[in-house]
Design an enzyme around this catalytic site. Sequence first.
Site, mmCIF file in Angstrom:
data_model
loop_
_atom_site.group_PDB
_atom_site.id
_atom_site.type_symbol
_atom_site.label_atom_id
_atom_site.label_comp_id
_atom_site.label_asym_id
_atom_site.label_seq_id
_atom_site.Cartn_x
_atom_site.Cartn_y
_atom_site.Cartn_z
ATOM 1 N N GLN A 119 0.835 -1.203 0.000
ATOM 2 C CA GLN A 119 0.000 0.000 0.000
ATOM 3 C C GLN A 119 0.871 1.256 0.000
ATOM 4 O OE1 GLN A 119 -2.302 1.693 3.349
ATOM 5 N NE2 GLN A 119 -4.111 1.491 2.049
ATOM 6 N N TYR B 136 -5.424 11.324 3.542
ATOM 7 C CA TYR B 136 -4.035 11.505 3.081
ATOM 8 C C TYR B 136 -4.013 12.182 1.702
ATOM 9 C CZ TYR B 136 -3.459 8.571 7.135
ATOM 10 O OH TYR B 136 -3.540 8.085 8.413
ATOM 11 N N ARG C 187 -7.691 2.362 -2.768
ATOM 12 C CA ARG C 187 -8.526 2.329 -1.561
ATOM 13 C C ARG C 187 -9.223 3.676 -1.380
ATOM 14 N NH1 ARG C 187 -7.919 0.643 4.740
ATOM 15 N NH2 ARG C 187 -9.481 -0.973 4.481
ATOM 16 N N ARG D 213 -8.549 -5.378 12.134
ATOM 17 C CA ARG D 213 -8.288 -5.661 13.555
ATOM 18 C C ARG D 213 -8.281 -7.147 13.871
ATOM 19 N NH1 ARG D 213 -12.737 -1.380 15.287
ATOM 20 N NH2 ARG D 213 -13.485 -2.153 13.276
HETATM 21 C C1 LIG Z 1 -3.775 -0.402 13.893
HETATM 22 C C2 LIG Z 1 -4.453 0.048 12.613
HETATM 23 C C3 LIG Z 1 -3.688 0.622 11.612
HETATM 24 C C4 LIG Z 1 -4.283 0.990 10.383
HETATM 25 N N1 LIG Z 1 -3.488 1.466 9.368
HETATM 26 C C5 LIG Z 1 -4.010 1.631 8.117
HETATM 27 C C6 LIG Z 1 -3.165 1.901 7.002
HETATM 28 O O1 LIG Z 1 -1.926 1.984 7.101
HETATM 29 N N2 LIG Z 1 -3.758 2.054 5.788
HETATM 30 C C7 LIG Z 1 -5.123 1.955 5.624
HETATM 31 O O2 LIG Z 1 -5.621 2.094 4.498
HETATM 32 N N3 LIG Z 1 -5.940 1.684 6.671
HETATM 33 C C8 LIG Z 1 -5.419 1.493 7.894
HETATM 34 N N4 LIG Z 1 -6.234 1.127 8.942
HETATM 35 C C9 LIG Z 1 -7.685 0.936 8.710
HETATM 36 C C10 LIG Z 1 -7.994 -0.554 8.478
HETATM 37 O O3 LIG Z 1 -7.389 -1.031 7.274
HETATM 38 C C11 LIG Z 1 -9.517 -0.803 8.389
HETATM 39 O O4 LIG Z 1 -10.074 0.015 7.397
HETATM 40 C C12 LIG Z 1 -10.251 -0.573 9.713
HETATM 41 O O5 LIG Z 1 -9.549 -1.104 10.819
HETATM 42 C C13 LIG Z 1 -11.664 -1.196 9.679
HETATM 43 O O6 LIG Z 1 -11.573 -2.584 9.385
HETATM 44 P P1 LIG Z 1 -11.848 -3.708 10.532
HETATM 45 O O7 LIG Z 1 -13.249 -3.424 11.079
HETATM 46 O O8 LIG Z 1 -11.781 -5.034 9.837
HETATM 47 O O9 LIG Z 1 -10.805 -3.528 11.602
HETATM 48 C C14 LIG Z 1 -5.677 0.800 10.191
HETATM 49 C C15 LIG Z 1 -6.443 0.242 11.221
HETATM 50 C C16 LIG Z 1 -5.846 -0.142 12.413
HETATM 51 C C17 LIG Z 1 -6.700 -0.793 13.494
#
Ligand SMILES: Cc1cc2nc3c(=O)[nH]c(=O)nc-3n(C[C@H](O)[C@H](O)[C@H](O)COP(=O)(O)O)c2cc1C
Length: 366
Positions: A98, A180, A227, A312
């Site tokens: 990414q 971003y 994304r 997560r």
């Molecule tokens: C610790 C953490 C770091 C994240 N870093 C990014 C990232 O670098 N790039 C991105 O597009 N989304 C990032 N996200 C968002 C996740 O990809 C995702 O969209 C969000 O956690 C919801 O998905 P989930 O319900 O399956 O956790 C991050 C989320 C978490 C929890």
Amino acid sequence: MSGLFEPIELGGLTLRNRIVMAPMTRSRACPGDVPPDFAAQYYGARAAAGLIVTEGVQPSRDGKGYCRTPGIYSADQIAGWRRVTAAVHAAGGCIVLQLMHCGRIASHYNKAPGARTVAPSAIRARGKMFTDAAGLVDFDPPEALTPAEVVAVISEYQHAARAAQLAGFDGVELHGASGYLPMQFLSTGTNQRSDAYGGSLAARVRFTVETLEALCDVWDADRVGLRICPGNPFNDIEDANPAETYRALLAALSPIGLAYVHVIRSPDAQLDAFALTRDHFDGPLIANDGFDLVSGTAAVRDGIANAISYARAFISNPDLVARFANGWPLAPFERRTLYTSGPQGYTSYPAYEAPVQVSSQDSHVA
Ligand SMILES: Cc1cc2nc3c(=O)[nH]c(=O)nc-3n(C[C@H](O)[C@H](O)[C@H](O)COP(=O)(O)O)c2cc1C
């Protein structure tokens, strides 16, 4: 068997199931913004996912916003990522990198000396971010990119895409969400330019489209993803009409033939980002945010998405695919170690071990 476990092709990417590991910044990089040795273990342990999208990776020194995030523009960084892709491929997995340029969501405390904080317009984001050097600080006031500098940033992304090939990735994903740089160009609140990259709807969309075209000069388009999260105010984003913005964006990129669009559910209840993408993008869709096994299975079955990404749940369940397949319980993750350096809270979560059944015969053994 559930549709989540059926293989699928997203453009040129072959997935052995529809369970995608979503990108997650984990702030473990070493000096020089090089992924640590143990990143290979972290990603390798999760390689049963149909596709892994790495954490956000900066394409240049200026693109860095947060502390200890890895880059993909130096020889050492490429070597570090080679260890990661080798581990994932050895386990039969598929992994894309990414590309995350944070733009104005940055602090100079987190950057190399001399690196700049840049944005479409010189509008500082409201809010604070964590730095190792000074704790919680205000975001930097950004410098507005000149038209020539916008073109230079697009070529930084392109160099990074080449570096991702050298590092052995299967493709790249452009981070166009979370406030971003691409989202700063897309949104009316952050883009107050009046040149080719701002002012009209078509001009606001141009940066993301030209960046994707630049990535597709390096990679076949069917190995490049995008994304998005329409209508998300995260990181001080305001857009006068997100539905209109994303309709225009998706229409403009449909002819490119991307591998997929990775859509985060909109926090705006009036805006169904999955439906909007299906209606205006003629290609595969990965849906994200808050899915579990049941809702992910239903979303694939009902044609809402072709694949589902989980973030997560993968933190503390490296074997998430096996846990879903076998109905095993999910382990909770520790919030405190989400962004701390070192292996604790990163590679320290074990795979599930079924409780040992003591048979009546065993219990008679002295
Ligand atoms: C610790 C953490 C770091 C994240 N870093 C990014 C990232 O670098 N790039 C991105 O597009 N989304 C990032 N996200 C968002 C996740 O990809 C995702 O969209 C969000 O956690 C919801 O998905 P989930 O319900 O399956 O956790 C991050 C989320 C978490 C929890």
